[in-house]
Scaffold this active site. Structure first.
Site, PDB file in Angstrom:
ATOM      1  N   ASP A 149      27.902   6.500 -38.330  1.00 18.48           N
ATOM      2  CA  ASP A 149      26.564   5.956 -38.362  1.00 18.48           C
ATOM      3  C   ASP A 149      26.556   4.705 -39.380  1.00 18.48           C
ATOM      4  O   ASP A 149      25.664   3.864 -39.189  1.00 18.48           O
ATOM      5  CB  ASP A 149      25.698   7.056 -39.006  1.00 18.48           C
ATOM      6  CG  ASP A 149      26.244   7.634 -40.386  1.00 18.48           C
ATOM      7  OD1 ASP A 149      27.390   7.427 -40.887  1.00 18.48           O
ATOM      8  OD2 ASP A 149      25.547   8.566 -40.822  1.00 18.48           O
ATOM      9  N   ARG A 159      20.837  14.220 -32.170  1.00 17.28           N
ATOM     10  CA  ARG A 159      19.910  14.055 -31.112  1.00 17.28           C
ATOM     11  C   ARG A 159      20.785  13.387 -30.208  1.00 17.28           C
ATOM     12  O   ARG A 159      21.738  12.828 -30.311  1.00 17.28           O
ATOM     13  CB  ARG A 159      19.053  12.639 -32.032  1.00 17.28           C
ATOM     14  CG  ARG A 159      18.167  13.083 -33.115  1.00 17.28           C
ATOM     15  CD  ARG A 159      17.524  11.621 -33.644  1.00 17.28           C
ATOM     16  NE  ARG A 159      18.482  10.667 -34.059  1.00 17.28           N
ATOM     17  CZ  ARG A 159      17.980   9.141 -33.855  1.00 17.28           C
ATOM     18  NH1 ARG A 159      16.917   8.912 -33.641  1.00 17.28           N
ATOM     19  NH2 ARG A 159      19.090   8.428 -34.085  1.00 17.28           N
ATOM     20  N   SER A 185      29.265  11.031 -37.360  1.00 11.57           N
ATOM     21  CA  SER A 185      29.497  10.539 -38.853  1.00 11.57           C
ATOM     22  C   SER A 185      30.235  11.443 -39.831  1.00 11.57           C
ATOM     23  O   SER A 185      29.804  11.873 -40.811  1.00 11.57           O
ATOM     24  CB  SER A 185      28.117  10.455 -39.333  1.00 11.57           C
ATOM     25  OG  SER A 185      27.151   9.672 -38.476  1.00 11.57           O
TER      26      SER A 185
HETATM   27  P1  ADP Z   1      21.678  12.536 -41.229  1.00 16.27           P
HETATM   28  O1  ADP Z   1      22.405  12.251 -42.315  1.00 16.27           O
HETATM   29  O2  ADP Z   1      21.978  13.798 -40.433  1.00 16.27           O
HETATM   30  O3  ADP Z   1      21.773  11.474 -40.233  1.00 16.27           O
HETATM   31  P2  ADP Z   1      19.079  11.938 -42.233  1.00 16.27           P
HETATM   32  O4  ADP Z   1      19.017  10.494 -42.384  1.00 16.27           O
HETATM   33  O5  ADP Z   1      17.653  12.345 -41.894  1.00 16.27           O
HETATM   34  O6  ADP Z   1      20.108  12.806 -41.357  1.00 16.27           O
HETATM   35  O7  ADP Z   1      19.531  12.681 -43.888  1.00 16.27           O
HETATM   36  C1  ADP Z   1      19.161  13.995 -43.999  1.00 16.27           C
HETATM   37  C2  ADP Z   1      19.054  14.378 -45.449  1.00 16.27           C
HETATM   38  O8  ADP Z   1      17.955  13.454 -46.065  1.00 16.27           O
HETATM   39  C3  ADP Z   1      18.940  15.633 -45.837  1.00 16.27           C
HETATM   40  O9  ADP Z   1      20.020  15.916 -46.776  1.00 16.27           O
HETATM   41  C4  ADP Z   1      17.487  15.695 -46.616  1.00 16.27           C
HETATM   42  O10 ADP Z   1      17.698  16.598 -47.643  1.00 16.27           O
HETATM   43  C5  ADP Z   1      17.136  14.295 -46.918  1.00 16.27           C
HETATM   44  N1  ADP Z   1      15.820  13.994 -46.834  1.00 16.27           N
HETATM   45  C6  ADP Z   1      14.902  14.564 -45.865  1.00 16.27           C
HETATM   46  N2  ADP Z   1      13.760  14.058 -46.153  1.00 16.27           N
HETATM   47  C7  ADP Z   1      13.988  13.575 -47.321  1.00 16.27           C
HETATM   48  C8  ADP Z   1      12.992  12.801 -48.255  1.00 16.27           C
HETATM   49  N3  ADP Z   1      11.405  12.698 -47.805  1.00 16.27           N
HETATM   50  N4  ADP Z   1      13.262  12.267 -49.356  1.00 16.27           N
HETATM   51  C9  ADP Z   1      14.538  12.413 -49.603  1.00 16.27           C
HETATM   52  N5  ADP Z   1      15.473  12.935 -48.872  1.00 16.27           N
HETATM   53  C10 ADP Z   1      15.113  13.355 -47.865  1.00 16.27           C
HETATM   54 MG    MG Z   2      21.710   9.685 -39.270  1.00 17.93          MG
END
Ligand code: ADP
Ligand code: MG
Length: 488
Positions: free
Chosen positions: A207, A92, A153
């Site tokens: 992060d 983002r 991160s």
């Molecule tokens: P990032 O780690 O890039 O910051 P997020 O915090 O959005 O991103 O985490 C992404 C992860 O969360 C992905 O591995 C995905 O499988 C998982 N995820 C997405 N939606 C859900 C949900 N509703 N419940 C549990 N896990 C989820």
């Molecule tokens: Mg994140």
């Protein structure tokens, strides 16, 4: 979703019905005793000490990187900032407008295609620079120099607030030519190559650190940041005296945020006593075998796949989905998403509405109610183990910090959307922390975006008051008091 008031109630609730007891032999490895979690804590504490000591740090699994963040925001931060959030799943670009406690955030999410995740560093940073260029044009920000905070991160050795060398890729990224390089420099060069934006990178944070900064902005007891997203990681405020690897000057109040990078816990085999055959298989087929063992038992990138491996095994044993098609997604690696686990566990009655929807989506046909019950039971066991492992990690940090009142800032989709993660973590932490300690888990809203901008803002404010340029100095040196708590 019913909350469990104590661990006993959860354990009783988890006992499988008579008619699905026959699968127990294949899943019992996910049920760990309290003494196993205590052993995890003991080992984790030992490994964290290794990471903090100069002689053992180079070979330690848990790197315990000192960040250059030693001061928390106090609410007086002002100005417009760009922030980037590269976390593993989402990328983002954000415009964060700070005006004391009023914060306005506009953001846009861009896709990072897999060919870029596995391509060259130049391709990755060119892509990021292109996204920034587009964002700046779309928001009419051209023509001004914008300070930027970068939430990156992945494990980095920090050499300054805006200087961080990548120590290894994790979470599905493997871009050539980046390990060992200064991430800020790579980005700055790409910006120059690809855009005519005037951007100054002021801070690069992880992060977990962003999440802690963002929550500390509103809660003074906040000293731990936890990520439960694609991967799993934590940071906390440590006393400088315990950080042998801190080479910068030491000054009061003697503390620095440590980015633990505890996802690598277990890489030396110390967690083998609790890993299941499914954990081993997942690891073997990952892009980084033998690495990030703790993260692979918790993170959202992996949890769905562990569930899928168990379901596949039960099917092979003739215990689940008796008439499933070979072509179905159940047999494809990576096709059972962690969001399915949340959806399935959100079913609260015997209609299994969500579970059926997921099974339809992955192409399983002719399932029975008993099949649905088994699928939900498997999800529950695997997500509970993940929540309990994360809780054991937090309890280790809470006991280390040893204050009576402590807040843990948490961010990440797994924590946000899973129906029971929060509740189960609280129950397990309660069981594992020293008596008398009060703790709170608080969702940090947009920790990665806001946190990076806040870190940049604090840094700029300090720079303008002409204190040490490249670190956030300790509060006692500052002409302006900023909000940081003294150790008791
Ligand atoms: P990032 O780690 O890039 O910051 P997020 O915090 O959005 O991103 O985490 C992404 C992860 O969360 C992905 O591995 C995905 O499988 C998982 N995820 C997405 N939606 C859900 C949900 N509703 N419940 C549990 N896990 C989820
Ligand atoms: Mg994140």
């Amino acid at each position: 979703m019913a909350e469990f008031s104590d661990m006993k109630k959860f354990v009783e609730w988890l006992v499988p019905d008579e008619n699905i007891k026959h699968i127990e032999a294949f899943v019992k490895g996910f049920k760990l005793s309290t003494s196993s979690y205590k052993r995890v804590m003991h080992l984790l504490n030992q490994e964290m000490n290794q990471g903090l000591m100069r002689h053992s740090q180079p070979l330690a699994d848990i790197k315990m990187f000192p960040t250059f963040v030693r001061s928390l925001p106090d609410g007086s931060e002002k100005g417009d900032f760009l922030a980037l959030d590269l976390g593993g799943t989402n990328f983002r670009v954000l415009l964060v407008r700070l005006q004391g406690h009023d914060i306005d955030i506009q953001s846009k999410t861009y896709l990072i295609p897999q060919r870029i995740m596995l391509g060259t560093g130049t391709q990755l940073f060119d892509h990021i620079a292109d996204c920034i260029g587009k964002f700046v044009r779309d928001h009419n920000l051209s023509g001004q120099t914008l300070p930027l905070g970068f939430t990156f991160s992945f494990p980095c050795k920090q050499e300054g607030l805006a200087k961080a060398r990548l120590s290894k890729w994790t979470k599905g990224f493997r871009c050539e030519g980046v390990v060992g390089e200064d991430i800020c420099q790579l980005l700055q060069e790409a910006l120059k190559r690809r855009t005519n934006c005037s951007v100054e990178i002021v801070a690069i944070v992880n992060d977990a650190v962003g999440t802690l900064m963002s929550a500390a902005h509103v809660d003074r007891n906040c000293e731990i940041g936890l990520i439960l997203g694609t991967g799993c990681n934590a940071c906390y405020m440590e006393t400088l005296e315990n950080v042998q690897t801190w080479d910068e000057e030491k000054s009061h109040p003697d503390q620095v945020i440590i980015n633990t990078e505890w996802g690598a816990f277990g890489d030396n085999g110390c967690l083998d006593f609790l890993r299941t055959e499914y954990d081993r298989e997942l690891d073997t087929f990952s892009i980084n075998p033998g690495r990030q063992i703790m993260e692979k038992m918790i993170g959202g990138m992996y949890m769905g796949e562990i569930v899928r491996l168990v379901l596949e095994r039960l099917n092979m044993e003739g215990l689940l989905f008796r008439s499933v098609d070979n072509e179905c997604d159940l047999f494809e690696r990576g096709r059972f998403y962690t969001k399915y686990v949340s959806e399935i566990e959100s079913d609260t009655d015997d209609f299994y509405h969500n579970t059926k929807q997921v099974l339809d989506e992955i192409g399983v046909e002719n399932y029975t109610t008993e099949d649905c019950k088994i699928v939900k039971y498997v999800c529950t066991l695997i997500s509970a183990r993940a929540a309990f492992l994360a809780a054991a990690g937090l309890a280790t940090l809470i006991n280390r910090i040893n204050k009576t009142d402590i807040t843990i800032a948490v961010d990440g989709s797994l924590y946000r959307f899973h129906p029971r993660f929060h509740n189960l973590m609280c129950l397990k932490i309660q069981e594992l922390v020293k008596p008398g300690i009060k703790f709170k888990l608080a969702l940090s809203h947009d920790g990665s975006g806001k946190g990076a901008a806040l870190t940049a803002a604090v840094s700029l404010r300090l720079r303008n008051t002409k204190v040490i340029p490249d670190t956030l100095p300790a509060m006692s040196e500052l002409p302006v008091r900023i909000g940081i708590k003294q150790k008791a």
